[in-house]
Design a protein around this motif. Structure first.
Motif, PDB file in Angstrom:
ATOM      1  N   TYR A 235       0.845  -1.191   0.000  1.00  0.00           N
ATOM      2  CA  TYR A 235       0.000   0.000   0.000  1.00  0.00           C
ATOM      3  C   TYR A 235       0.880   1.240   0.000  1.00  0.00           C
ATOM      4  CZ  TYR A 235      -3.769  -3.168   1.404  1.00  0.00           C
ATOM      5  OH  TYR A 235      -4.682  -4.184   1.460  1.00  0.00           O
ATOM      6  N   LEU A 236       0.454   2.266  -0.715  1.00  0.00           N
ATOM      7  CA  LEU A 236       1.161   3.540  -0.763  1.00  0.00           C
ATOM      8  C   LEU A 236       0.264   4.640  -0.222  1.00  0.00           C
ATOM      9  CD1 LEU A 236       3.607   5.279  -1.766  1.00  0.00           C
ATOM     10  CD2 LEU A 236       2.335   5.571  -3.909  1.00  0.00           C
ATOM     11  N   GLY A 237       0.703   5.271   0.878  1.00  0.00           N
ATOM     12  CA  GLY A 237      -0.004   6.433   1.403  1.00  0.00           C
ATOM     13  C   GLY A 237       0.737   7.679   0.988  1.00  0.00           C
TER      14      GLY A 237
ATOM     15  N   GLY B 153      -9.222   8.713  10.485  1.00  0.00           N
ATOM     16  CA  GLY B 153      -9.026   7.935   9.277  1.00  0.00           C
ATOM     17  C   GLY B 153      -7.557   7.689   8.983  1.00  0.00           C
ATOM     18  N   ALA B 154      -7.276   6.568   8.322  1.00  0.00           N
ATOM     19  CA  ALA B 154      -5.892   6.156   8.082  1.00  0.00           C
ATOM     20  C   ALA B 154      -5.157   7.065   7.112  1.00  0.00           C
ATOM     21  CB  ALA B 154      -5.860   4.721   7.562  1.00  0.00           C
ATOM     22  N   THR B 155      -5.886   7.742   6.219  1.00  0.00           N
ATOM     23  CA  THR B 155      -5.206   8.621   5.261  1.00  0.00           C
ATOM     24  C   THR B 155      -5.246  10.089   5.671  1.00  0.00           C
ATOM     25  OG1 THR B 155      -7.154   8.879   3.830  1.00  0.00           O
ATOM     26  CG2 THR B 155      -5.674   7.022   3.359  1.00  0.00           C
ATOM     27  N   VAL B 156      -5.698  10.375   6.886  1.00  0.00           N
ATOM     28  CA  VAL B 156      -5.577  11.739   7.417  1.00  0.00           C
ATOM     29  C   VAL B 156      -4.095  12.098   7.452  1.00  0.00           C
ATOM     30  CG1 VAL B 156      -5.831  13.145   9.505  1.00  0.00           C
ATOM     31  CG2 VAL B 156      -7.696  11.634   8.779  1.00  0.00           C
ATOM     32  N   THR B 157      -3.754  13.259   6.952  1.00  0.00           N
ATOM     33  CA  THR B 157      -2.344  13.646   6.984  1.00  0.00           C
ATOM     34  C   THR B 157      -1.943  14.070   8.395  1.00  0.00           C
ATOM     35  OG1 THR B 157      -2.728  15.984   6.485  1.00  0.00           O
ATOM     36  CG2 THR B 157      -2.492  14.474   4.605  1.00  0.00           C
TER      37      THR B 157
ATOM     38  N   MET C  43       2.393  15.306   3.727  1.00  0.00           N
ATOM     39  CA  MET C  43       2.282  14.080   2.929  1.00  0.00           C
ATOM     40  C   MET C  43       2.017  12.843   3.784  1.00  0.00           C
ATOM     41  SD  MET C  43       2.523  14.736  -0.267  1.00  0.00           S
ATOM     42  CE  MET C  43       2.812  13.060  -0.875  1.00  0.00           C
ATOM     43  N   ALA C  44       2.667  12.754   4.936  1.00  0.00           N
ATOM     44  CA  ALA C  44       2.598  11.538   5.752  1.00  0.00           C
ATOM     45  C   ALA C  44       1.184  11.295   6.268  1.00  0.00           C
ATOM     46  CB  ALA C  44       3.574  11.642   6.915  1.00  0.00           C
ATOM     47  N   THR C  45       0.787  10.036   6.349  1.00  0.00           N
ATOM     48  CA  THR C  45      -0.550   9.666   6.799  1.00  0.00           C
ATOM     49  C   THR C  45      -0.494   8.953   8.146  1.00  0.00           C
ATOM     50  OG1 THR C  45      -0.459   7.522   5.672  1.00  0.00           O
ATOM     51  CG2 THR C  45      -1.340   9.403   4.419  1.00  0.00           C
ATOM     52  N   VAL C  46      -1.636   8.906   8.803  1.00  0.00           N
ATOM     53  CA  VAL C  46      -1.727   8.241  10.105  1.00  0.00           C
ATOM     54  C   VAL C  46      -1.379   6.762   9.983  1.00  0.00           C
ATOM     55  CG1 VAL C  46      -3.352   7.517  11.899  1.00  0.00           C
ATOM     56  CG2 VAL C  46      -3.347   9.883  11.098  1.00  0.00           C
ATOM     57  N   GLY C  47      -1.965   6.078   9.003  1.00  0.00           N
ATOM     58  CA  GLY C  47      -1.672   4.664   8.830  1.00  0.00           C
ATOM     59  C   GLY C  47      -0.215   4.406   8.513  1.00  0.00           C
ATOM     60  N   GLY C  48       0.352   5.217   7.643  1.00  0.00           N
ATOM     61  CA  GLY C  48       1.753   5.054   7.292  1.00  0.00           C
ATOM     62  C   GLY C  48       2.679   5.338   8.450  1.00  0.00           C
ATOM     63  N   ASN C  49       2.321   6.315   9.282  1.00  0.00           N
ATOM     64  CA  ASN C  49       3.144   6.636  10.448  1.00  0.00           C
ATOM     65  C   ASN C  49       3.263   5.424  11.368  1.00  0.00           C
ATOM     66  OD1 ASN C  49       3.760   7.680  13.229  1.00  0.00           O
ATOM     67  ND2 ASN C  49       3.812   9.635  12.163  1.00  0.00           N
ATOM     68  N   LEU C  50       2.162   4.732  11.583  1.00  0.00           N
ATOM     69  CA  LEU C  50       2.179   3.564  12.454  1.00  0.00           C
ATOM     70  C   LEU C  50       3.062   2.450  11.900  1.00  0.00           C
ATOM     71  CD1 LEU C  50      -1.591   3.324  13.417  1.00  0.00           C
ATOM     72  CD2 LEU C  50       0.283   3.998  14.905  1.00  0.00           C
TER      73      LEU C  50
ATOM     74  N   ILE D  78      -4.980  -0.789   7.039  1.00  0.00           N
ATOM     75  CA  ILE D  78      -5.451   0.022   8.162  1.00  0.00           C
ATOM     76  C   ILE D  78      -6.488   1.016   7.641  1.00  0.00           C
ATOM     77  CG2 ILE D  78      -4.807   1.716   9.927  1.00  0.00           C
ATOM     78  CD1 ILE D  78      -2.058   0.432  10.031  1.00  0.00           C
ATOM     79  N   THR D  79      -7.653   1.061   8.275  1.00  0.00           N
ATOM     80  CA  THR D  79      -8.720   1.967   7.847  1.00  0.00           C
ATOM     81  C   THR D  79      -8.858   3.173   8.759  1.00  0.00           C
ATOM     82  OG1 THR D  79     -10.334   0.622   9.059  1.00  0.00           O
ATOM     83  CG2 THR D  79     -10.040   0.162   6.696  1.00  0.00           C
ATOM     84  N   HIS D  80      -8.675   2.976  10.062  1.00  0.00           N
ATOM     85  CA  HIS D  80      -8.758   4.109  10.979  1.00  0.00           C
ATOM     86  C   HIS D  80      -8.187   3.727  12.333  1.00  0.00           C
ATOM     87  CE1 HIS D  80     -12.508   1.872  11.804  1.00  0.00           C
ATOM     88  NE2 HIS D  80     -12.516   2.433  13.001  1.00  0.00           N
ATOM     89  N   VAL D  81      -7.999   4.735  13.150  1.00  0.00           N
ATOM     90  CA  VAL D  81      -7.548   4.574  14.538  1.00  0.00           C
ATOM     91  C   VAL D  81      -8.609   5.204  15.427  1.00  0.00           C
ATOM     92  CG1 VAL D  81      -5.798   5.207  16.237  1.00  0.00           C
ATOM     93  CG2 VAL D  81      -5.104   4.599  13.907  1.00  0.00           C
ATOM     94  N   SER D  82      -8.986   4.518  16.485  1.00  0.00           N
ATOM     95  CA  SER D  82      -9.988   5.074  17.401  1.00  0.00           C
ATOM     96  C   SER D  82      -9.356   5.375  18.752  1.00  0.00           C
ATOM     97  CB  SER D  82     -11.171   4.118  17.572  1.00  0.00           C
ATOM     98  OG  SER D  82     -10.758   2.885  18.138  1.00  0.00           O
ATOM     99  N   LEU D  83      -9.824   6.460  19.351  1.00  0.00           N
ATOM    100  CA  LEU D  83      -9.419   6.857  20.694  1.00  0.00           C
ATOM    101  C   LEU D  83     -10.652   6.892  21.580  1.00  0.00           C
ATOM    102  CD1 LEU D  83      -6.946   9.789  19.922  1.00  0.00           C
ATOM    103  CD2 LEU D  83      -6.354   7.619  20.997  1.00  0.00           C
ATOM    104  N   ALA D  84     -10.613   6.154  22.672  1.00  0.00           N
ATOM    105  CA  ALA D  84     -11.718   6.189  23.615  1.00  0.00           C
ATOM    106  C   ALA D  84     -11.729   7.529  24.337  1.00  0.00           C
ATOM    107  CB  ALA D  84     -11.577   5.052  24.620  1.00  0.00           C
ATOM    108  N   PRO D  85     -12.890   7.953  24.836  1.00  0.00           N
ATOM    109  CA  PRO D  85     -12.906   9.191  25.617  1.00  0.00           C
ATOM    110  C   PRO D  85     -12.006   9.074  26.826  1.00  0.00           C
ATOM    111  CG  PRO D  85     -14.980   7.982  25.843  1.00  0.00           C
ATOM    112  CD  PRO D  85     -14.217   7.325  24.745  1.00  0.00           C
ATOM    113  N   ALA D  86     -11.178  10.086  27.046  1.00  0.00           N
ATOM    114  CA  ALA D  86     -10.217  10.067  28.154  1.00  0.00           C
ATOM    115  C   ALA D  86     -10.088  11.473  28.708  1.00  0.00           C
ATOM    116  CB  ALA D  86      -8.861   9.548  27.677  1.00  0.00           C
ATOM    117  N   PRO D  87     -10.904  11.832  29.693  1.00  0.00           N
ATOM    118  CA  PRO D  87     -10.826  13.186  30.250  1.00  0.00           C
ATOM    119  C   PRO D  87      -9.426  13.558  30.720  1.00  0.00           C
ATOM    120  CG  PRO D  87     -12.798  12.060  31.030  1.00  0.00           C
ATOM    121  CD  PRO D  87     -11.998  11.038  30.282  1.00  0.00           C
TER     122      PRO D  87
END
Length: 330
Positions: free
Chosen positions: A27-29, A70-74, A106-113, A212-221
């Motif tokens: 895959y290329l991001g 989303g995984a392709t969010v820069t 240019m860098a994406t969230v999925g690619g960073n991981l 990778i399609t997305h990353v989720s973060l649970a609510p964390a006050p």
């Protein structure tokens, strides 16, 4: 660089189908890591499947109050998003510390991981490396290792993971979601990265061909009072020699919640569970922070030239948690 094919993906299922049929495809991001590795010959894919135009580039608030990224969010868009800056400031700070502005665009969230280590032996094809060629050896153990791992390493590999973003995501219990030909799946980020063991070439628990399609973060006050601190050998864009993402909730001088992720100390972003457990329910003092850091770092195994990382990491824990304590008191 070897000749390679190029194909633009138009939907997630189509992209996954291509990787499932061709194990030589990638895959290329944004390509900020993959293309560099192709130039050096470390990566030699026969086909690149461009996923940048897939509908995976949004950041949304979930029903439970968390975030879906989303995984392709820069990286630039992630750092600038108001919900990220307000609710998970350490994540925005980590992304901004991670690269130059041009790379963040240019860098994406999925690619960073999924970025690979920056160990010089890994990128030098004239040298052996167990990540590139399992069983060939790890010359860093006896060679250049001043920025290598002090936690979780083995004689098979002492390289560190370079991601800044991953450190913050680890502190905030991120979950990595992916798609395969058999359907969707998910991995908590602490299980996403595999321990080194004797198979350092196996870096993540992603199934073969998974996207990778997305990353989720649970609510964390607690994450609203958080900070990312990075130490590097020069002030301009450089990889960390030590970093920390921390969040703290102090009530009447007592720590009710604390999150600590440490970077540049292991083959993966390191969650400081031992330190967190030592601190929770105790006083928010510099002495307590130092004792908790020492407890976490008791497992450190250093090489001749990287022992400084123990002191550096301890100082980062004390300094950042002390600053967060002062911030919470305002």
């Amino acid at each position: 660089m070897r000749d390679f094919g190029y194909q633009r993906a138009h939907d997630v299922s189509g992209a996954v189908a291509v990787l499932g049929a061709d194990p030589d495809a990638r895959y290329l991001g944004g390509g900020t890591n993959l293309v560099d590795l192709m130039k050096s010959g470390v990566e030699r894919p026969g086909l690149l499947v461009d996923v940048r135009e897939l509908p995976l580039d949004t950041i949304e608030t979930t029903e439970d109050g968390g975030l879906r990224i989303g995984a392709t969010v820069t990286n630039s868009d992630l750092a600038a998003h108001p919900d990220v800056r307000r609710r998970y400031p350490a994540l925005a700070q980590a992304v901004l510390a991670g690269a130059s502005g041009q790379l963040r665009n240019m860098a994406t969230v999925g690619g960073n991981l999924l970025q690979r280590t920056r160990c010089g032996y890994f990128t030098d094809l004239t040298k052996p490396c167990n990540k590139r060629e399992p069983g060939s050896g790890c010359p860093a153990v006896e060679g250049e290792h001043h920025n290598h791992a002090i936690l979780g390493a083995t004689e098979h590999c002492v390289a560190v993971h370079p991601s800044d973003m991953g450190v913050a995501l680890t502190a905030f219990d991120a979950v990595v979601h992916y798609e395969t030909a058999d359907g969707p799946g998910e991995l908590p980020i602490e299980r996403f990265y595999l321990p080194v063991g004797d198979t350092p070439h196996l870096e993540t628990a992603l199934p073969s061909g998974a996207l990778i399609t997305h990353v989720s973060l649970a609510p964390a006050p607690v994450a609203a009072v958080s900070r990312y601190r990075k130490v590097r050998e020069r002030a301009s864009y450089a990889f960390a020699i030590g970093s920390i993402a921390a969040a703290l909730d102090v009530r009447d001088g007592v720590i009710s919640d604390v999150r600590i992720g440490i970077g540049a100390v292991a083959s993966r972003p390191w969650r400081a569970r031992v330190a967190e457990q030592a601190l929770t329910g105790g006083p928010a003092t510099a002495e307590a922070f130092a004792a908790a850091a020492d407890a976490e770092l008791a497992a450190a195994r250093t090489l001749p030239d990287n022992g400084y990382k123990v002191t550096l990491t301890r100082n980062l824990v004390v300094a950042v948690l002390s600053e967060l304590t002062e911030e919470a008191a305002r």
